[in-house]
Each structure stands twice: as C-alpha cells, then as structure tokens.
Design a protein around this motif. Structure first.
Motif, short mmCIF file in Angstrom:
data_model
loop_
_atom_site.label_atom_id
_atom_site.label_comp_id
_atom_site.label_asym_id
_atom_site.label_seq_id
_atom_site.Cartn_x
_atom_site.Cartn_y
_atom_site.Cartn_z
N ASP A 22 23.89 24.26 13.34
CA ASP A 22 22.41 23.52 13.85
C ASP A 22 22.28 21.95 12.88
OD1 ASP A 22 19.52 23.78 14.94
OD2 ASP A 22 19.50 22.98 12.86
N PRO A 42 11.35 20.00 5.95
CA PRO A 42 12.12 19.89 7.33
C PRO A 42 12.73 21.31 7.16
CG PRO A 42 11.78 17.66 6.17
CD PRO A 42 11.92 18.40 5.09
N HIS A 43 14.09 21.22 6.09
CA HIS A 43 14.92 22.00 6.28
C HIS A 43 14.40 23.26 6.65
CE1 HIS A 43 18.78 19.36 4.86
NE2 HIS A 43 17.99 19.30 6.65
N GLU A 46 20.34 19.46 12.75
CA GLU A 46 18.97 19.35 12.08
C GLU A 46 19.51 19.55 10.63
OE1 GLU A 46 15.02 19.77 13.61
OE2 GLU A 46 15.81 19.50 15.08
N LEU A 47 20.01 20.70 10.50
CA LEU A 47 20.15 20.94 9.15
C LEU A 47 21.37 20.67 8.62
CD1 LEU A 47 18.97 25.20 9.38
CD2 LEU A 47 17.70 22.76 8.32
N ARG A 67 12.53 23.99 9.74
CA ARG A 67 13.77 24.75 10.37
C ARG A 67 14.24 25.73 10.42
NH1 ARG A 67 14.91 23.09 15.60
NH2 ARG A 67 17.25 23.05 16.24
#
Length: 161
Positions: A122, A145-146, A124-125, A149
């Motif tokens: 991912d 955010p993590h 975003e991670l 997510r």
DNA sequence: GCCAACGTTGGC
DNA sequence: GCCAACGTTGGC
C-alpha cells in the motif's frame, strides 16, 4: 493532548488478539518490554485513550490482527521486580523502576489478519516503521493517517471475504 | 531452519 | 570509547 497511535507486537502463540478479546472489558497489563526505546514510548508518551494496532509477529500470516486501546497511565512493570518472574530484572528497583507497563483493553478483532504483505503493497503506508526491513521494535509509534489507513484496509479486506 | 538486522555485553 | 562476540527478533 491529542490521542496518540501505537503498534504493539505480540506472538499469537503467546498472546493473541483472541486472548485479548476473551478478556472482554477487563484490562490486560502490557508488561515485559525490555527495550529502552520501547520503554521510553511507554513511560514518556503513552496515555489512557491512545489507540493500538495489535500486531501478530512470527505468525501465519504476520500482520495487524485488530485494535486495542491504552486504558491506564504508565506504571512500574511489576514483572521486573519479582525475582520469581521470567522477566525479572535485578537492576530495576521499586523506587526507581527501569521498566514500565500500561493496561490495554480489547476494541476490535479484524475479520481476518491484515497481512504484512498487504501493508507493504500500500503506497499510503510508505515509511511505516513496521514495514522497515529489520524492524524489531515491539512498541512502535504510528501516525494518525497510517492508523486510519490500516483501519480502512481492514474494512476492505472484510468486505472482500 | 536460515539469516539479516538489530541491541547488549564486556574486553581492551 | 571502540568494536567483536553474542543473543534475540522476526520475516521468509
């Protein structure tokens, strides 16, 4: 101060998210941590209400198994002070403890473990500590955010199964 | 079971 | 204070 987010590792054969779930509303003392960086997170930054990604390590598959929350302020880890305990540390003293613990409480068990492989894939991670090669720290700080997510990915995983 | 990536220990 | 040896973690 705003709520903080953490990742706690546990080997499910020793203590799994199911074990935490079985404890229900009862709190579980999270002690036995014997690493200074992890100790500093617990002692200096953890507070009641913080949310925790509960991570299964050495598992099939390894990954995030659910969510817990910190339910106490940090306190001296009693396992370090008990000579009969396997985690006993003769250098730690009651009046000046070396090691700290917190209570945690079950919040949620994912419908299936969100595998490390899925987290790695991912974008975003990117940069998340648990994804770093050789990452061994058993208490890790997670950005908001993590954290969010990961919850999102867990929901997607549940929908697909 | 292998082994890379650590953290800790202790000789110097 | 350096660093080699050792023990541990944890993905694979």
């Amino acid at each position: 101060m705003a709520r903080a987010y953490w990742l706690l590792k546990s080997e499910p054969e020793t203590f799994s998210i199911r074990d935490l779930e079985t404890a229900g509303n009862q709190t579980t003392d999270w002690g036995g941590v014997r690493n200074y960086q992890a100790r500093n997170y617990i002692r200096d930054q953890m507070k009641s209400g913080d949310l925790v990604l509960f991570y299964h390590s050495n598992a099939e598959p390894s990954g995030v198994a659910g969510v817990a929350k910190v339910s106490s302020a940090p306190y001296a880890d009693s396992t370090a002070l008990d000579a009969q305990d396997p985690y006993f540390d003769p250098k730690s003293r009651a009046e000046n403890p070396t090691w700290y613990a917190v209570d945690i409480q079950w919040v949620q068990t994912f419908s299936s473990v969100l595998p490390l492989e899925r987290l790695k894939a991912d974008a975003e991670l990117a940069g998340m500590e648990v994804l770093r090669k050789g990452s061994r720290l058993s208490v890790q700080s997670v950005s908001k955010p993590h954290f969010e997510r990961v919850l999102k990915l867990a929901k997607v995983l549940a929908r697909g199964s």
